[in-house]
Design an enzyme around this catalytic site. Structure first.
Site, PDB file in Angstrom:
ATOM      1  N   ASP A  79       0.823  -1.220   0.000  1.00 46.35           N
ATOM      2  CA  ASP A  79       0.000   0.000   0.000  1.00 46.35           C
ATOM      3  C   ASP A  79       0.852   1.264   0.000  1.00 46.35           C
ATOM      4  OD1 ASP A  79       0.803  -0.570   2.695  1.00 46.35           O
ATOM      5  OD2 ASP A  79      -0.735   0.782   3.451  1.00 46.35           O
ATOM      6  N   GLU A 174       0.108  -1.296   5.626  1.00 46.77           N
ATOM      7  CA  GLU A 174       1.166  -0.860   6.551  1.00 46.77           C
ATOM      8  C   GLU A 174       0.984   0.600   6.936  1.00 46.77           C
ATOM      9  OE1 GLU A 174       5.083   0.876   7.767  1.00 46.77           O
ATOM     10  OE2 GLU A 174       3.832   1.440   6.086  1.00 46.77           O
TER      11      GLU A 174
HETATM   12 ZN   LIG Z   1       6.754   2.083   4.003  1.00 48.03          ZN
END
Ligand SMILES: [Zn+2]
Length: 403
Positions: A79, A174
């Protein structure tokens, strides 16, 4: 080729969404995760698989593995950050960077300048990839993904160089702190691991903050201001009093390096009620506990003054500093250091003033320091990556896997 691979990945929009309760938070992240599985299959890693939580797992056994062979894990996230769009990224390659201002977007007048970003001057002569000034680049962390995939390609071409088993995991979300929330640590199977999710490749990280958050709730007493004498307790005034009891120098804007802070990130209030929201950070767990103690003490002081429990503090721990674990078992650091030494490269450790998915993995049982990717200025339109550093990181990781 590394650059083609990287450009292919950044052109896929994979922004995560902290408002979403879905797993993963956005479906579009899976477009890249599925591509990675396909590419791994194509390279001959037939066990690569996307699980129900959007995590890609794969495992490559060393040709001469026996029961004593350890397994090294590699992780990067698919992401991109929330601060800026990662849709329709139009990467531009700057060959043999001369140290000048780089025009990102002529018509919008957006330039990447060493006057603003002096680290550019350390990259003279290198090839860079920059944005067109309207999106982020996504080197965070598609540079990490491209590096790992190049490593896999080199290993599948010449498996004899692999002296350890290799476990891969590509995670979603994340950037919204959920990267390893649904991680299957047993399935990953690593003895220890590395996130490849940093900046300059001459720096690595194994220290992050210990983190907690505090909610301070104040119950005031609203009365008509005309007849409030000796009666009113203004919750907003008490909120200001409370904040003034904390260390004024221990705030993000006045600290760096290993200095911790209490960060007031939201305040809301009227006369009847008020609420303060803080995040509390320190690399040193004992010092974090002292900071938490100051919150309790400030509440006591005010409650004593008003002779009534008008302030309530609720403190919740979030993540922990993985250094406390890694210092006890530094094998992961030793392997990195050996590879850098073998290649004649300098390596400096710097503390992260934030968290990392590696900390989550470390506390789930797989110690996971962080390596650089050659990416700079993450999360915005000035993000760029050094192709030379990405290439060097492929070599570093291959060296780590061949010793
Ligand atoms: Zn990163």
């Amino acid at each position: 080729m590394l650059v083609d691979r990287f450009i292919k990945y950044v052109k896929i929009d994979t922004q995560s969404d902290e408002e979403s309760l879905a797993i993963p938070s956005t479906k579009k992240q899976l477009n890249l995760s599925r591509l990675l599985v396909e590419e791994l299959h194509h390279l001959g890693v037939s066990n690569a698989e996307l699980d129900d939580y959007g995590v890609v797992y794969a495992f490559i056994k060393a040709p001469n593995a026996d029961e004593k062979t350890i397994t090294i894990g590699l992780n990067a996230h698919v992401d991109t950050a929330l601060e800026m769009s990662g849709k329709d990224v139009k990467p531009q390659i700057i060959k043999n960077y001369a140290g000048n201002d780089i025009t990102l977007n002529e018509s919008l007048g957006i330039f990447l300048s060493p006057k603003e970003f002096p680290e550019l001057l350390t990259l003279k002569g290198q090839d860079l990839i920059v944005t067109d000034g309207t999106t982020l680049l996504g080197a965070d962390d598609k540079a990490g993904l491209a590096i790992i995939m190049e490593v896999v390609q080199a290993i599948m071409k010449n498996p004899d160089q692999l002296k350890v088993n290799l476990a891969l995991a590509f995670t979603p979300d994340e950037e919204i702190g959920r990267g390893v929330a649904n991680f299957d640590i047993k399935r990953f199977g690593a003895t220890y691991a590395y996130t490849i999710d940093g900046g300059d490749i001459n720096y690595a990280n194994y220290e992050n903050f210990n983190a907690a958050s505090a909610v301070v709730r104040i119950q005031g007493k609203a009365i008509h201001p005309g007849s409030a004498l000796g009666q009113m307790i203004n919750a907003s005034t008490v909120a200001i009093e409370f904040h003034a009891l904390l260390d004024p120098l221990m705030v993000p804007e006045k600290t760096s390096g290993y200095e911790g802070f209490n960060h007031l990130n939201n305040i809301e209030g009227g006369v009847e009620q008020a609420e303060l929201n803080y995040i509390i950070r320190n690399h040193d767990l004992a010092k974090l506990d002292q900071q938490k103690e100051q919150f309790i003490l400030a509440a006591k002081t005010i409650n004593n003054k008003y002779n009534k429990e008008i302030v309530k503090v609720e403190i919740v721990d979030s993540y922990r500093n993985m250094a406390d674990l890694i210092k006890k078992d530094p094998r992961s650091l030793k392997r990195m250091e050996a590879a850098y030494k073998k290649l004649g490269l300098p390596l400096t450790y710097i503390p992260i003033r934030g968290g990392t998915d590696g900390a989550g993995l470390s506390y789930q049982g797989v110690l996971t320091p962080n390596l650089g990717t050659g990416g700079y200025n993450a999360h915005g339109k000035y993000e760029f990556v050094s192709i030379n550093q990405m290439e060097k990181m492929v070599e570093i990781v291959l060296t780590m896997l061949s010793i």
